[in-house]
Write a protein that holds these residues in place. Structure first.
Motif, PDB file in Angstrom:
ATOM      1  N   TYR A 145       0.814  -1.224   0.000  1.00 52.47           N
ATOM      2  CA  TYR A 145       0.000   0.000   0.000  1.00 52.47           C
ATOM      3  C   TYR A 145       0.848   1.275   0.000  1.00 52.47           C
ATOM      4  CZ  TYR A 145      -3.626  -3.273   1.660  1.00 52.47           C
ATOM      5  OH  TYR A 145      -4.506  -4.315   1.798  1.00 52.47           O
ATOM      6  N   THR A 146       1.857   1.297   0.894  1.00 49.39           N
ATOM      7  CA  THR A 146       2.548   2.564   1.160  1.00 49.39           C
ATOM      8  C   THR A 146       3.438   2.984  -0.003  1.00 49.39           C
ATOM      9  OG1 THR A 146       2.622   1.783   3.425  1.00 49.39           O
ATOM     10  CG2 THR A 146       3.896   3.743   2.922  1.00 49.39           C
ATOM     11  N   PHE A 147       4.292   2.064  -0.439  1.00 44.12           N
ATOM     12  CA  PHE A 147       5.216   2.452  -1.499  1.00 44.12           C
ATOM     13  C   PHE A 147       4.470   2.838  -2.791  1.00 44.12           C
ATOM     14  CE2 PHE A 147       8.895  -0.067   0.663  1.00 44.12           C
ATOM     15  CZ  PHE A 147       9.108   1.000   1.524  1.00 44.12           C
ATOM     16  N   PRO A 148       3.439   2.075  -3.211  1.00 46.76           N
ATOM     17  CA  PRO A 148       2.689   2.549  -4.395  1.00 46.76           C
ATOM     18  C   PRO A 148       2.084   3.935  -4.185  1.00 46.76           C
ATOM     19  CG  PRO A 148       2.164   0.253  -3.924  1.00 46.76           C
ATOM     20  CD  PRO A 148       3.020   0.727  -2.789  1.00 46.76           C
ATOM     21  N   ALA A 149       1.561   4.188  -2.977  1.00 46.05           N
ATOM     22  CA  ALA A 149       0.959   5.518  -2.725  1.00 46.05           C
ATOM     23  C   ALA A 149       2.033   6.606  -2.809  1.00 46.05           C
ATOM     24  CB  ALA A 149       0.310   5.539  -1.345  1.00 46.05           C
ATOM     25  N   GLU A 150       3.201   6.343  -2.293  1.00 48.09           N
ATOM     26  CA  GLU A 150       4.252   7.373  -2.321  1.00 48.09           C
ATOM     27  C   GLU A 150       4.817   7.540  -3.737  1.00 48.09           C
ATOM     28  OE1 GLU A 150       7.007   7.082   0.963  1.00 48.09           O
ATOM     29  OE2 GLU A 150       5.378   6.928   2.430  1.00 48.09           O
ATOM     30  N   LEU A 151       4.841   6.431  -4.512  1.00 46.20           N
ATOM     31  CA  LEU A 151       5.302   6.534  -5.913  1.00 46.20           C
ATOM     32  C   LEU A 151       4.435   7.511  -6.707  1.00 46.20           C
ATOM     33  CD1 LEU A 151       6.207   2.840  -6.809  1.00 46.20           C
ATOM     34  CD2 LEU A 151       7.655   4.838  -7.287  1.00 46.20           C
ATOM     35  N   ALA A 152       3.153   7.558  -6.399  1.00 45.60           N
ATOM     36  CA  ALA A 152       2.250   8.453  -7.140  1.00 45.60           C
ATOM     37  C   ALA A 152       2.609   9.919  -6.941  1.00 45.60           C
ATOM     38  CB  ALA A 152       0.804   8.199  -6.731  1.00 45.60           C
ATOM     39  N   CYS A 153       3.357  10.229  -5.884  1.00 41.80           N
ATOM     40  CA  CYS A 153       3.772  11.625  -5.658  1.00 41.80           C
ATOM     41  C   CYS A 153       4.977  12.021  -6.513  1.00 41.80           C
ATOM     42  CB  CYS A 153       4.056  11.872  -4.178  1.00 41.80           C
ATOM     43  SG  CYS A 153       2.536  12.028  -3.233  1.00 41.80           S
ATOM     44  N   ALA A 154       5.413  11.127  -7.405  1.00 49.66           N
ATOM     45  CA  ALA A 154       6.393  11.537  -8.422  1.00 49.66           C
ATOM     46  C   ALA A 154       5.775  12.664  -9.259  1.00 49.66           C
ATOM     47  CB  ALA A 154       6.775  10.356  -9.303  1.00 49.66           C
ATOM     48  N   ALA A 155       4.465  12.661  -9.384  1.00 48.63           N
ATOM     49  CA  ALA A 155       3.766  13.762 -10.074  1.00 48.63           C
ATOM     50  C   ALA A 155       3.599  14.914  -9.085  1.00 48.63           C
ATOM     51  CB  ALA A 155       2.405  13.284 -10.567  1.00 48.63           C
TER      52      ALA A 155
END
Ligand code: GUN
Ligand code: ZN
Length: 450
Positions: free
Chosen positions: A113-123
């Motif tokens: 859950y966490t790493f995918p959610a934080e990856l989205a903040c690349a935008a």
């Protein structure tokens, strides 16, 4: 999305109502001299700072004898409770959308859950959107200061700090550092840290009411070289804060032992990197060895108590009362997204439940100390926030006992202040937040259930 308040900054404002704040840890004593209480009180905030706090007649008398205070606005909050703004000592703003994700403990929860959610903040616009949302929701929950993890992306710090600065908030935030054991899209390095972090410190540390926080995620995701780099900055740059995680989950601790079989224990690795001392705060600290407890105390490092998260992720139960009694600074935290609410009032209820499970019940007034001055002390911000001592910054929350019928009913039966404050902590939540003030300015339109 965030509104900067209900009007232009007033030079001078007085709030009338029942007032509670603390000058120290009241411990278990409901009569402690550390409890400052006026049932008919007044809080005078002038140019953003507390000018006076006390009995209504005394404060209004002082106001009348000061000709410069003629233009003071009076906010009548009588019947309500005025507290210093609540302080959240540990939260991950980019994780707001993964609260309530089912069925995983820490290490799997991070992967799934966490790493995918934080990856989205690349935008960058996604980071902006989450920062705006979380800031607005914190204020709606009466939280005015927080120690915040951004993501590994430097622009995630810019997004949070820019908006917090526009609101004039006292906030701590830092870029997550992690150079191993994480998805490639979330991995930084000592080399990238060397140019990104000094730039963030230059842009944000000391701007307005903001401070930068060195934020190595935890030992498993940072090489010793990366921790040492953070330690060098902590030693070299005045007033930098440090936040990380420590001894949260059994599998995490086993992993640390496998990665560092030569280390005495988990905290020894932070100590070896120079990351122990004032202005350092470690989340969770559920499974400390006696040596680690002593080392936290002796170095003046603080613990962020995250009771909803500890329960939600099945991590364990913290005996916070024992830590406090040993002289370790403890602050309260939601740990969003591991926690289950942004409300520090709900978090107090979970804190009490933790304390019952370990047989050391958290006393009512001490619980509210944790959510205010205790948090400020854990973050070494007590000269600025957490109480209404003259000169402190005028951040406060106004709570309505009548907002929840069950609470209203219970408070009617209560005799003592401690009984009422305990009922508020157990039965209250964000519905009780009638208004939030930042440096004496009321933040607009907060009551969700008006
Ligand atoms: N340990 C390392 N990262 C995290 C995180 O994001 N949340 C929690 N609860 N624990 C962590
Ligand atoms: Zn955390």
């Amino acid at each position: 999305m965030v509104t900067p308040g209900s009007g232009p900054a007033p030079g001078s404002r007085v709030l009338l109502g029942e007032i509670v704040h603390f000058s120290g840890d009241p411990g278990d004593d409901p009569q402690s001299a550390a409890i400052q209480h006026w049932s008919d009180g007044a809080l005078w905030i002038e140019r953003g700072r507390v000018r006076a706090c006390g009995a209504r007649a005394d404060v209004l008398g002082a106001l009348q004898s000061d000709p410069a205070a003629a233009a003071t606005t009076i906010d009548d909050q009588r019947g309500r409770l005025i507290l210093p703004g609540l302080i959240d000592c540990h939260l991950h703003y980019a994780q707001v959308g993964i609260m309530a994700s089912w069925g995983r403990q820490l290490l799997e929860w991070l992967q799934n859950y966490t790493f995918p959610a934080e990856l989205a903040c690349a935008a960058a616009d996604e980071a902006e959107r989450r920062a705006a949302f979380v800031l607005e929701r914190l204020l709606a929950h009466g939280t005015t200061t927080a120690s915040v993890f951004a993501t590994v992306h430097p622009h995630s710090v810019d997004a949070f700090m820019r908006q917090a600065d526009r609101l004039g908030l006292r906030m701590l935030c830092g870029k997550v550092m992690m150079d191993r054991n994480c998805p490639p899209g979330l991995r930084d390095s000592v080399a990238t840290n060397r140019h990104e972090i000094p730039r963030l410190i230059a842009d944000w540390h000391g701007r307005g009411r903001l401070r930068y926080t060195l934020t190595p995620r935890f030992v498993p995701t940072s090489t010793p070289q990366q921790l040492e780099l953070a330690g060098e900055w902590y030693a070299a740059v005045p007033d930098l804060h440090v936040q990380s995680h420590l001894c949260e989950n059994a599998a995490e601790i086993d992993w640390v032992r496998t990665l560092h079989p030569q280390a005495a224990d988990y905290f020894a690795l932070y100590q070896a990197a120079g990351l122990a001392g004032p202005r350092t705060i470690y989340g969770h600290c559920l499974h400390l060895t006696p040596r680690e407890r002593a080392a936290l105390r002796d170095t003046g490092s603080a613990v962020a108590f995250c009771p909803t998260s500890n329960l939600f992720l099945g991590s364990g139960v913290l005996d916070a009362v024992s830590l406090l009694d040993e002289g370790i600074a403890v602050g309260l935290a939601t740990d969003i997204g591991g926690g289950s609410s942004l409300s520090l009032i709900r978090t107090l209820a979970a804190a009490y439940q933790h304390s019952q499970l370990v047989g050391r019940p958290l006393a009512p007034m001490r619980a509210w100390y944790l959510a205010t001055l205790g948090g400020a002390r854990a973050l070494e911000l007590q000269a600025m926030v957490g109480s209404f001592q003259p000169g402190c910054e005028g951040d406060c929350v106004v709570l309505d006992w009548t907002a929840i019928p069950e609470l209203d009913w219970r408070v009617d039966q209560a005799v003592t202040l401690a009984e009422r404050m305990f009922a508020l902590a157990m039965l209250g939540d964000e519905r009780c937040v009638h208004a939030t003030y930042i440096e004496g300015n009321r933040v607009g339109a907060l009551r969700v259930h008006a």
